[in-house]
Structures are given as C-alpha cells and as structure tokens.
Design a protein around this motif. Structure first.
Motif, mmCIF file in Angstrom:
data_model
loop_
_atom_site.group_PDB
_atom_site.id
_atom_site.type_symbol
_atom_site.label_atom_id
_atom_site.label_comp_id
_atom_site.label_asym_id
_atom_site.label_seq_id
_atom_site.Cartn_x
_atom_site.Cartn_y
_atom_site.Cartn_z
ATOM 1 N N LYS A 171 46.363 59.496 24.015
ATOM 2 C CA LYS A 171 46.270 60.903 23.626
ATOM 3 C C LYS A 171 46.949 61.816 24.643
ATOM 4 N N ASP A 172 46.561 61.685 25.902
ATOM 5 C CA ASP A 172 47.111 62.546 26.954
ATOM 6 C C ASP A 172 47.923 61.777 27.981
ATOM 7 N N TYR A 173 47.960 60.459 27.872
ATOM 8 C CA TYR A 173 48.580 59.633 28.889
ATOM 9 C C TYR A 173 49.519 58.615 28.258
ATOM 10 N N VAL A 174 50.237 57.926 29.133
ATOM 11 C CA VAL A 174 50.891 56.687 28.719
ATOM 12 C C VAL A 174 50.417 55.583 29.652
ATOM 13 N N LYS A 175 50.324 54.374 29.112
ATOM 14 C CA LYS A 175 50.080 53.180 29.915
ATOM 15 C C LYS A 175 51.406 52.452 30.055
ATOM 16 N N VAL A 176 51.827 52.223 31.283
ATOM 17 C CA VAL A 176 53.080 51.514 31.530
ATOM 18 C C VAL A 176 52.724 50.098 31.974
ATOM 19 N N HIS A 177 52.951 49.142 31.095
ATOM 20 C CA HIS A 177 52.623 47.744 31.363
ATOM 21 C C HIS A 177 53.785 47.094 32.120
ATOM 22 N N LEU A 178 53.465 46.487 33.259
ATOM 23 C CA LEU A 178 54.485 45.937 34.142
ATOM 24 C C LEU A 178 54.397 44.418 34.211
ATOM 25 N N ALA A 179 55.530 43.790 34.438
ATOM 26 C CA ALA A 179 55.560 42.335 34.584
ATOM 27 C C ALA A 179 54.967 41.901 35.921
#
Length: 250
Positions: A171-179
């Motif tokens: 909603k207000d954020y992004v999740k940045v998934h990293l290797a």
C-alpha cells in the motif's frame, strides 16, 4: 563539507541542547535557532543557504510536521521529538532521520552523519552532472549505472541491480527481494517510482504489484512467472509486454 543548520523547538532547554550538539560537530554550522515553526518559516525565506533543519514536531500554531510538508523542496529535516507515533509520517515527508527525546550526543551524531552522507552524495552527483555537461558528445551512450539507492529506515542504501530478484508493491511501501539476503528491503516509495528507476532491459513489470528481474526468472508459463521459488501472476494490463519477452524464449 560544512552543512548550514537551523534548530527549531518550542522548549528552550531542548533547543539549547540541540544547538550545543550542532556547535560541537565539526561539519555542522548553526545558522539559526527558533522557538516556533512560524518564526523558522519566515527565517528560511530570508536564509536560502539553510540545508538542514533539526525540527521538533509538537509546537503551537504550526507543527514541525506541517512545516516539513511546506518545505518538501526546501532544506532536509531531522525530527527531534518525544513522540514516536510520528515516525511513519516523518518517513512520508522524506525526513533524513527521527531522533526520539531524550537523545544523547552519540545518537545525534549518528543522525548528523546520515545527513553528511546524503549531502556529499548529492554534491558528487551534481559535480558529475556538471562534468558530463562539459564533455563532447560521445559516439555511443554511457553505460548505465549498476546500482540504485533506496531509502530504508532513514538511510540511503546502495543496492546492486543484479541483486534485485523482484519488487513487490504494497500500500505505502515496496518490498525489494534480493538474491543476497533472505529478508527483503522495505522502502517507502511507489512501484511506479521503482519502475522508473529500474532499467527496462533488465526488469519487467508483470502486474500492478510486481516487477521482476529478468535474469532471475526460472520459468514462464501461461500468465505466470516463476522466480526465486515463487509463482507470480501476469495481469492483463502487462500481458503484451510479457508476451513479447516470452516470445524470445520459444
């Protein structure tokens, strides 16, 4: 570099403490002190050289949060407050840090160093842009950056593009998934903003909630992408771009 600062707090003792901390920090210069946000706003119009505000939140007439909203394109802000419930709102107005009273000099210095890192980065970027403007036109485009900077918990974090597996919009954020790590980075920004930052040749938006790193895709199906052990949907609005990419796999 030396950063021109202003301290704003309606409590004289708190204001005096912040001012003394500023004055004993070599890379900070105290250029103003005020006991109300209204007085600070007036002074800022007369002192455009101010770069950083140490700003209390709960003040009469005009709160520090309201002043920060007015100054979205003005000096950067470090909030100094006794109330932790404003932390998320402080993040939303792009504050550099949030000092919870009572704080000591070590905590103050940690926040000041974040500000120093920010201004040095900004100065370097401006210098690079000016140098690039003076260069003759190159026969081929300059290589793209191999990283981006994300704001994570009041810090600018350098993230390698090759490390980004996929980005998930909330909603207000992004999740940045990293290797490189199991826990994603949480950043207060929009997926649209991330889409603008990420190079199109390396990333593809497949859904209103997902951007995927093309080099990390393990498999593609009819309307799905398998990446990092997850199966993500491809929505109709992004189907055409997805199909164009998928056609190269055939």
């Amino acid at each position: 570099m030396v950063i021109n600062c202003m301290a704003v707090d309606d409590e004289p003792l708190a204001l005096g403490l912040v001012c003394s901390f500023i004055e004993q920090t070599p890379f900070l210069r105290l250029a103003g002190r005020h006991e109300s946000a209204v007085a600070a706003l007036k002074a800022l119009h007369e002192q455009p050289e101010i770069q950083l505000l140490f700003l209390d939140i709960k003040m009469p007439d005009l709160s520090g949060m309201e002043l920060a909203r007015v100054l979205q394109r003005g000096p950067r802000v470090i909030f100094t407050t006794a109330f932790n419930q404003y932390a998320l709102e402080g993040f939303r107005v792009d504050a550099l840090d949030y000092l919870l009273k009572p704080f000591n000099y070590e905590e103050f210095l940690r926040a000041a160093l974040k500000a120093k890192t920010y201004f040095e980065l900004k100065q370097n970027q401006a210098g690079n842009a000016a140098a690039s403007a003076q260069l003759p036109a190159a026969p081929s485009p300059l290589p793209q950056e191999d990283h981006i900077y994300l704001k994570v918990e009041y810090q600018l974090v350098r993230v390698a593009l090759a490390d980004i597996v996929y980005v998930e919009g909330l909603k207000d954020y992004v999740k940045v998934h990293l290797a490189s790590q199991p826990r994603p980075l949480l950043s207060l920004t929009s997926l649209r903003s991330m889409e603008e930052k990420l190079p199109a040749g390396k990333f593809l938006r497949i859904h209103r909630s997902y951007i995927v790193g093309l080099n990390h895709i393990q498999a593609v199906g009819r309307g799905t992408v398998q990446i990092a052990g997850e199966t993500l949907p491809v929505s109709d609005g992004y189907r055409e771009a997805f199909d164009q990419f998928f056609s190269r796999w055939k």
